[in-house]
Every structure is written in C-alpha cells, then in structure tokens.
Write an enzyme that holds these catalytic residues in place. Structure first.
Site, PDB file in Angstrom:
ATOM      1  N   ASP A 275       0.874  -1.169   0.000  1.00  0.00           N
ATOM      2  CA  ASP A 275       0.000   0.000   0.000  1.00  0.00           C
ATOM      3  C   ASP A 275       0.919   1.229   0.000  1.00  0.00           C
ATOM      4  OD1 ASP A 275      -2.076   1.781   0.087  1.00  0.00           O
ATOM      5  OD2 ASP A 275      -3.104   0.848   1.773  1.00  0.00           O
TER       6      ASP A 275
HETATM    7  C1  BGC Z   1      -4.946   3.326   0.050  1.00  0.00           C
HETATM    8  C2  BGC Z   1      -5.032   2.328  -1.079  1.00  0.00           C
HETATM    9  C3  BGC Z   1      -4.900   3.050  -2.391  1.00  0.00           C
HETATM   10  C4  BGC Z   1      -3.581   3.786  -2.409  1.00  0.00           C
HETATM   11  C5  BGC Z   1      -3.294   4.500  -3.701  1.00  0.00           C
HETATM   12  C6  BGC Z   1      -3.758   4.236  -0.063  1.00  0.00           C
HETATM   13  O1  BGC Z   1      -3.893   5.318   0.807  1.00  0.00           O
HETATM   14  O2  BGC Z   1      -4.945   2.656   1.284  1.00  0.00           O
HETATM   15  O3  BGC Z   1      -6.238   1.627  -1.015  1.00  0.00           O
HETATM   16  O4  BGC Z   1      -5.015   2.149  -3.457  1.00  0.00           O
HETATM   17  O5  BGC Z   1      -3.602   4.733  -1.358  1.00  0.00           O
HETATM   18  O6  BGC Z   1      -4.049   5.630  -3.846  1.00  0.00           O
END
Ligand code: BGC
Length: 749
Positions: A275
């Site tokens: 993530d």
């Molecule tokens: C989130 C993810 C997301 C990623 C990219 C993170 O803050 O937890 O679910 O895909 O950002 O934007």
C-alpha cells in the site's frame, strides 16, 4: 535441424540478456502459457530492467508538495515505465474499487462512472452483477489508458464505525470472497490487472499505519483470510496489495506468514505490492515475499527497493532468485490478463456512458435495502400530489465515500464547503439528484425541497405535503473511522420533528455504515441507500415508486447501538493520523492505540458473533424487505463426498408468494455438528414473477463449516450431522432444513 537442437538453440539464445532473432522472442507467442512467457522474459532482462519493474513511482501532481509526474505517466496513483525492447508496457496504475479515480481532477474528460458502495454490491447477493461491475470499471480503466486497477477490497467489516467498510464487501467471508472473485474476473476480462486488498486485517482505519492487529492463525484463516483465499483462488487477481497495519507484530508488507500464504498455500502466481506508505524494509520485505514497492518516492520512509534492493542483492542479503521471482510475478500478472498483448492506450473513442451508468444504477437497484415498510407505505403511489423532500442535498445529488477511491462523476462532484476540505475530503456528492428523479417519475406532483438545517422551515413544508421523504446522510472515508453510530448534526431531531407532523414519513439513509435510529418507531419506511453511486438518485426514486422492487440485503449486521458490538470502545476512534507524513519509525505514536486484539469476535465476525452471544441486533446480516413475499418449499442436497474433494450443491425451491414480480437473495446456511450457530455456505439471486416457483442450484463453500487446523495445516470437516438450511436472513428461525451426515475428512487445497 532436429527439434531437440532447436530447443537447445533457443534456450541458449534466451539465456543471455539480448534478443538474437525475432523468432527467439517466444514470450510474444500468445499460444504459450503466461507462466512460460513470463519466465522467458525474465531470462532476457537486465538487472536494471528487473529492478525497474518492481518499484512504482507516485504519479499524481498535487502541487509543490509532491514530485513532478514522471514522464510517460498518465497522472494517477502510480507508474512504472515500460521496457519497449521487450514490449513490456508501462504500468499505469489507478484507483480503485468503485470506479476509475482521477486524483488530479484536472482533466474533465477523465470523469468516470462510480459503482455504488461495496455494501450494495455485496448486498445484491449476485455474482453476475459483480462481474458486470468489474467489467465496466475495467473497461473504463482500459479506455483511459490504465492497465492496473487498485481494487477490490475484501477485508471483512468487523465494526460499524470502520471508515472503509464502504469499499469492502461486508462481514461474511463466503459472500465477500465470491463477490470479490466475480468482480476481479470482470475487471481482468478487460486486460486490466485487479488488485485485491488490503491484505490483511485492515479492519479499522484508526492508526492504520502503525496498529498491530493480533489474531490467531486458526481464527485468521477462518475469517478475513478465508475471504481472501476465495477471492484469490476463484478470481485469480494478478495483484494483491498488502495492508498498512501490522499483523501479529510484523508490518503486513514484510510479514512472511502473510506474504507466503497465497504463494505457498493458494497457488498464487501473481505479485504482491505495498500500500502507499506500506513499505518498511528492503531485505526483510524482499525475503518475506513482497514483489513490488508502490510509490515509495512519495510515501515510504525511503526507497527500499530500487538502489537499496540492488545493493542488498549484490551483498548476498537477498538472493538474485528473489528479484527474478518478483519480476516474473509482475510479468505473469500483466500477461495473464492480456495487459501485455493488448497495451492500454488512452482512447479517443467515445465510451458507452449510458451503458456504464445503467450498470451502476442496476447494481444500486439490486443492493439498496428496504429496512422498514409499515403498512406497505412503499411503493409510493404515482398519484401522490404533494411531496416534501428534506435534507441530504437530495435536490442536487447523492453522497459518496472519501479517500483514494473517490471518483469524479461526469458533470463534477458537488463539494460540501462546510466540512473537511483536505484529503480524504471534501465531502462529495455525485450529481444524481433523487429529487429530480422523483419529479421525473411523477411529473404532475408538486415536489418541494427543504435543506433540513432549519427544522421549523422543514416542518412547515411537511405540513403542507401528502408525504415526506427525509434524506439523512453520514459520510465515511479512508484514513479514519467514524467516532460513533450517530447521524451527525441535527438529523435525528429533524426526523423526530417531521414524524410529529403525523404525515407519512419515509427516511432514506445515505451512510457508509449502519447508524442508530432513535426515531425508528415513529417513521413509516426506511431505505438504506448506502453510497449509491453515480446513478444513485434514479435508483432511489425507482425503488420509492415501485418501478423497481427492492431486493438488496444487509451484508453487514445492523446493531442497535455500539453497546452490542464486539469492540464498543476503541481508543481514539474517529481521530485521524496525519496521512501526509510518511510513517516515521522513530516518530512518537500520537494515536494512543498500537495494538488491536481480535480476540472478541475472532473468526466469529458479524452475525456469527451475535449468534454466539445470543444478542439480537436491530437487523441481522442477510435481512431486507421486498414489495412481494417469498417462501422456501424445499431443499435437497446433491453431494459428492469424495474424500479428496467433497462438494455439495443445495437445490432450493423458492416461490414468490406475493402479487408483485421480485427477486430473492437465496441464502443457504450450515451448522456444524455440536454447534448451534449457522454460517453462510452459498447464495444466489433469483428473479421470480408474481406467483412463480423456481428451483435453483447453489454450490456450497464447505470451508465455512470446516475447521482450519493450524498444526496439520489443512481444513477439516468433522464427523457428524450438519444441518443445511435456506432462510431469509442469518438469524431467522424460519426456513427449510436438510441434514447430511459426514465422516471426518479434509478439504483439498
Ligand atoms: C490506500 C489504497 C490506495 C492507495 C493508492 C492508499 O492510501 O490505502 O487503497 O489504493 O492509497 O491511492
């Protein structure tokens, strides 16, 4: 030349990092397996190319705080440059599960269709719709030039405050896993990688970047990990996103138990990415099984892959074979969905906007839940003369959830200027007005609106009307949990005041979670529309006026209040971690909660916990009303109890006993020997004309009634009599039963 010589020659040619002849490039041969092609590609790649493939760069231009968008990137969550000499496409990576996100909001043409929230998609209990949902989002991603989509989420909804429940698929592993799998397949049918997330136990957002989720192996395998297992085995996503949180002491993205589980136990060939800000180490993460570091330039403490990984390999701290495997997995993922053979290019063609919005609307119409309907006040008669619509910006649109999944609707989102203005806000509404849709259905009626902030004004309007529809909203977003289950502001007082007028009152909720309803007995009907997506206004209107018969069910138990939930008190719930800061290991923890022990509900998430504790929530999992009635008349089991691979199908006969056409979410539950609680084993959505009877075959996921045995490392069905029952919801005493006796046996992996 003999065939054996030919093979020898080609293997020599591909063992060096150059392409001698076009014919040696057999990774281009689409008749070979993705596995063979990916392996062949890795063999000819340079170390630099491999390292490039396994680290993405942030690609959103958020102004001066962020690095410029990398050259070639479309401007999205992340980007990995392509390798033209090997035809490896750039990875254009975008959010997310409900629709294609355009984080820059600078290109009006990049507006997209948003699905309704995950509770609606799962609450439709319909795999075909989930496939259509994924296919539509995948098509919109491909059309915009993206080939990696960062959705879908199958974390179980364990708490009615959790900020991202609207991105997930409810509380049951069989439902979430199967709906997730269908959605993943839909996305990947469009040559776009789907990313199942957040692996694992990202059940709450409070202090999500540091919290350590403690869970026993058996309990984990039988709950959240079962949802992932089903979604991954049946959906075969090319990518998995590991979560921010720790699990049993190790960050998810360097947790060897977690990262090896899909690869070793579930036959998973794809890759695992961090993530955004989920990377914490080079050697530990690489050895644990991490395959790609996401947007580290912007979010991680430092870039752990790239140069650091190169050095770790040179020093022998990470084996070369691990980098080769990482590269293999990314390539396998791209090849298996067709992203390699059909490179996504931003298209200039017009897309089927009406068709896509129709899919979003159909899903909303199938997943919105009718919770209460006293004296069958709904559907409203189209002959109604004066309608008061109050609150929820219903004159303009429908609420959506915040954070990285926030889609920009065509026509632009309507932003609430009063609430949070920075990410994950502002609170945004999609421009699909329920009021306008209602007026279109009843052109003769006088439809009037009051904002609801002034209760006196609202009551005045109601007293001049024949019926009132109150829209009550509660926003949820990524990065924090709701502090409580209350409707914010004056909404409870508003509904009470409106109810006192004695006029028929319909409440439509647009919320990211179940909410307390202190006024429930004083209103006539309640419709939970969750966050209903970019066509939500029309879906709500169609349900209210009976153009559509509601058939959505709750995919999350609805407690009366927090006093009923497994974790009534969560320290600092509702507070937000400073998401703009990368996680600094040495930074003092301000949130006050660093460990969350899943030792109350364990594997008994949601309705299983309520059954166990003999607590009756306000509405159970699987509950939802219709404008018609259904009756189950028969259940028969069709078993193949072979010791190697036992399977069971329930043949269920269901009848529409009412006067209207409708659809039933047929739910089959099982109870293990010497147990009293039932678990969802299988489901399907069945459309039935008034009076019609159908028999449907429902395959059962026996893992739901098996025990995961950590020591033996397998799933085991205990010997004894299992009760299989088809019933209207998880806690209902009605329904039709069958019994089956099983000998002790293992389930095949
Ligand atoms: C989130 C993810 C997301 C990623 C990219 C993170 O803050 O937890 O679910 O895909 O950002 O934007």
């Amino acid at each position: 030349m003999k065939l054996s010589q030919l093979f020898l020659l080609s293997s020599i040619l591909i063992s060096v990092p150059c392409i001698g002849h076009a014919e040696t490039a057999f990774w281009k041969n689409t008749s070979l397996s993705a596995e063979a092609r990916a392996k062949a590609l890795v063999k000819v790649m340079t170390q630099y190319e491999k390292l490039q493939l396994v680290a993405s760069q942030y690609a959103v231009d958020n102004g001066s705080k962020h690095l410029p968008i990398p050259k070639g990137a479309l401007g999205s969550a992340a980007y990995v440059p392509g390798i033209p000499r090997l035809n490896i496409p750039a990875q254009q990576i975008t959010d997310a599960g409900l629709g294609v996100v355009n984080p820059n909001h600078i290109r009006p043409n990049d507006a997209a269709t948003s699905l309704p929230s995950g509770q609606i998609l799962s609450g439709a209990f319909d795999r075909n719709l989930a496939y259509e949902a994924g296919k539509m989002v995948g098509a919109e991603a491909f059309h915009r030039g993206f080939n990696v989509l960062l959705g879908g989420g199958v974390v179980l909804s364990r708490d009615p405050r959790a900020g991202r429940n609207f991105e997930y698929l409810g509380e049951d592993p069989i439902l979430a896993g199967n709906i997730g799998a269908a959605e993943i397949k839909g996305v990947q049918s469009q040559h776009v990688v789907s990313t199942v997330k957040h692996f694992a136990f990202n059940n709450i957002e409070t202090n999500r970047k540091k919290i350590d989720m403690k869970v026993g192996e058996k309990e984990g395998r039988e709950s959240d990990l079962l949802a992932f297992e089903i979604a991954i085995k049946k959906g075969n996503p090319s990518s998995i996103m590991c979560a921010y949180n720790k699990v049993n002491g190790d960050y998810s993205c360097e947790n060897s138990y977690l990262l090896q589980l899909p690869k070793k136990d579930w036959g998973y060939q794809g890759y695992i990415m961090t993530d955004w800000g989920g990377g914490h180490s080079t050697v530990k993460a690489a050895k644990a099984g991490l395959d790609q570091e996401s947007a580290a330039d912007q979010f991680d403490n430092k870039i752990y892959f790239g140069k650091a990984l190169k050095e770790a390999i040179a020093k022998g701290e990470v084996p070369q074979s691990r980098l080769d495997d990482m590269a293999y997995r990314v390539l396998y993922g791209l090849i298996q969905v067709g992203a390699y053979d059909y490179p996504a290019v931003k298209s200039t063609q017009t897309e089927d906007i009406a068709g896509h919005e129709a899919i979003s609307q159909k899903i909303a119409e199938n997943g919105i839940v009718l919770l209460q309907n006293k004296q069958n006040i709904l559907p409203l008669a189209t002959s109604v003369k004066k309608i008061a619509i109050i609150g929820g910006k219903a004159d303009q649109g429908v609420l959506s959830g915040g954070g990285s999944s926030q889609v920009t609707a065509r026509g632009g989102n309507i932003k609430d200027s009063t609430g949070i203005q920075t990410w994950p806000g502002p609170i945004s509404y999609f421009p699909s007005s329920p009021m306008k849709a209602i007026q279109a259905l009843v052109p003769e009626a006088k439809v009037q609106f009051a904002k609801g902030n002034n209760i006196v004004e609202a009551v005045k309007l109601v007293s001049q009307s024949d019926v009132v529809i109150v829209f009550a909203t509660k926003w949820s977003a990524e990065s924090f949990d709701n502090a409580d289950m209350r409707l914010p502001g004056n909404q409870n007082q508003l509904i009470e005041a409106v109810a006192k007028t004695g006029k028929p009152v319909v409440v439509v909720l647009e919320t990211g979670n179940p909410v307390e309803m202190p006024w429930l007995n004083n209103v006539d009907a309640v419709v939970e529309a969750w966050f209903p997506g970019t066509s939500g206004g029309s879906a709500i209107a169609n349900i209210l006026f009976g153009k559509v018969n509601p058939s959505g069910r709750l995919s999350i138990s609805w407690p009366k209040s927090l006093a009923q939930v497994p974790y009534p008190t969560i320290t600092n719930v509702g507070q937000r971690w400073n998401e703009d800061d990368p996680v600094k290991e040495d930074k003092p923890d301000l949130s006050g909660i660093t460990t969350f022990n899943l030792d109350v509900d364990k594997a008994n998430v949601g309705y299983r916990w309520y059954q166990d504790k003999k607590i009756m929530p306000l509405y159970p999992f699987g509950y939802g009303l219709s404008y018609t009635t259904f009756k189950y008349t028969k259940i028969a089991l069709n078993n193949n109890l072979s010791v190697k691979n036992p399977t069971m199908i329930a043949e269920v006969t269901v009848q529409n006993t009412g006067k209207k056409d409708g659809a039933d979410a047929v739910q089959v539950y099982g109870t293990m020997p010497s147990d009293t609680t039932s678990r969802l084993l299988g489901f399907d959505k069945v459309a039935l004309k008034a009076g019609e009877t159908k028999t449907v075959s429902i395959p059962l996921d026996l893992q739901a009634v098996a025990n995961y045995e950590p020591k033996a490392h397998h799933w085991e069905l205990s010997a004894g009599t299992y009760t299989i029952v088809v019933k209207p919801d998880a806690l209902s005493n009605e329904g039709v039963k069958a019994a089956v006796h099983l000998n002790k046996m293992n389930l095949a992996d």
